[in-house]
Design an enzyme around this catalytic site. Sequence first.
Site, PDB file in Angstrom:
ATOM      1  N   GLU A  55      32.592  48.782  11.685  1.00 28.93           N
ATOM      2  CA  GLU A  55      32.562  49.770  10.599  1.00 28.93           C
ATOM      3  C   GLU A  55      31.158  50.331  10.365  1.00 28.93           C
ATOM      4  O   GLU A  55      30.723  50.517   9.231  1.00 28.93           O
ATOM      5  CB  GLU A  55      33.148  49.156   9.312  1.00 28.93           C
TER       6      GLU A  55
ATOM      7  N   GLU B 142      37.171  40.689   4.198  1.00 28.42           N
ATOM      8  CA  GLU B 142      36.468  40.758   2.913  1.00 28.42           C
ATOM      9  C   GLU B 142      36.917  39.725   1.869  1.00 28.42           C
ATOM     10  O   GLU B 142      37.176  40.064   0.718  1.00 28.42           O
ATOM     11  CB  GLU B 142      36.588  42.177   2.341  1.00 28.42           C
TER      12      GLU B 142
END
Length: 368
Positions: free
Chosen positions: A261, A156
């Site tokens: 995810e 991220e």
Amino acid sequence: MKLLSVILPLSILAISCQKAPETPTLKEHFKDDFLIGAAVNVRHINGLDKKADSIVTRHFNSIVPENCMKSEEIHPAEGEYNWTDADAFVKYGEERGMAMIGHTLIWHSQLAPWFAVDSAGNYVTPEVLKERMCEHITTVMTRYKGKIKGWDVVNEPILEDGSYRKSPFYEILGEEFIPLAFQYAHEADPDAELYINDYGMNNPAKRDAYVKIVNDMKAKGLRVDAIGMQGHMGMDYPDIDEFEKSIEAFASTGANVMITEWDMSALPTVSRSSNVTDSVEFNELLNPYPDGLPEDVSAQWNERMSAFLNLFKKHSDVITRVTAWGTEDGMSWKNNFPMRGRVEYPLLFDRNYNLKPFLEKELASTPE
């Protein structure tokens, strides 16, 4: 007393002796498409959630740790490592012959508080941060060398507009921190796969940023084996066409694509962020199904999940793994996010550990 004998027809006897065929498993069904994985938590790997264990052992061939390998857990203080839960995760995966994914080496969130600052709380120098990154990556990867299939090296680092997140790593080292992390990771374990991972990857600006980052690293001779597209979804996002464009764009770099995810909120969208620190005040309107999903909402959710699964299968030539972020609805991080008391239904199994309808339908198509 006269004993009566009962003779059953042979056809009935034959039927009664036959064993009912077992339902196909996810890992069997997708064996020619991609690895199918799940995130597991500490309770699970330490044997405290037997039902979840039965699901994972039966249906999945890949696992990723939910939290125990993040730096605040595994490296809580300088010079101090906590291997207990990470070792248990690896032992669990080895015993079941699973492909294990390490998550995550460099991430601004759940970062060990000491990692980027000095004793006075100020950012360390670039040289010190490089040393700490190298030591952390090398120590963790070396311990599990030959056991972990691949690592989320950087997690991220990019915002929705394609700019760099102003994390401590970026503030101290600038754009250099990503290629440095991949360099250190390759040196620590040349045989482990190396991934970069983020959410909101359907966003065109983010897509373009990652294509450039990966191509630039490859031009420097650095390895990026896969780009992880976090599958945190909702009923109104992401746009499936934009998601597909990103799969194709990322594959154009020569890297594989992984759906990581994966979960889909069935509730009204509050935030499209996956930042676990985000929160809002409780609002009953944002928690409309505390006692279960209405049939019509469940049907819409299953239809949308099925559409994305079909997309993943369509691109199974470049998608090498699909990983759900958890097993059953009750263990999902989306419960209580982004407000306490919110009840969610985002995973592949419901709270009774039953497969969701879209997967039952999918498995029913498995050839005998």
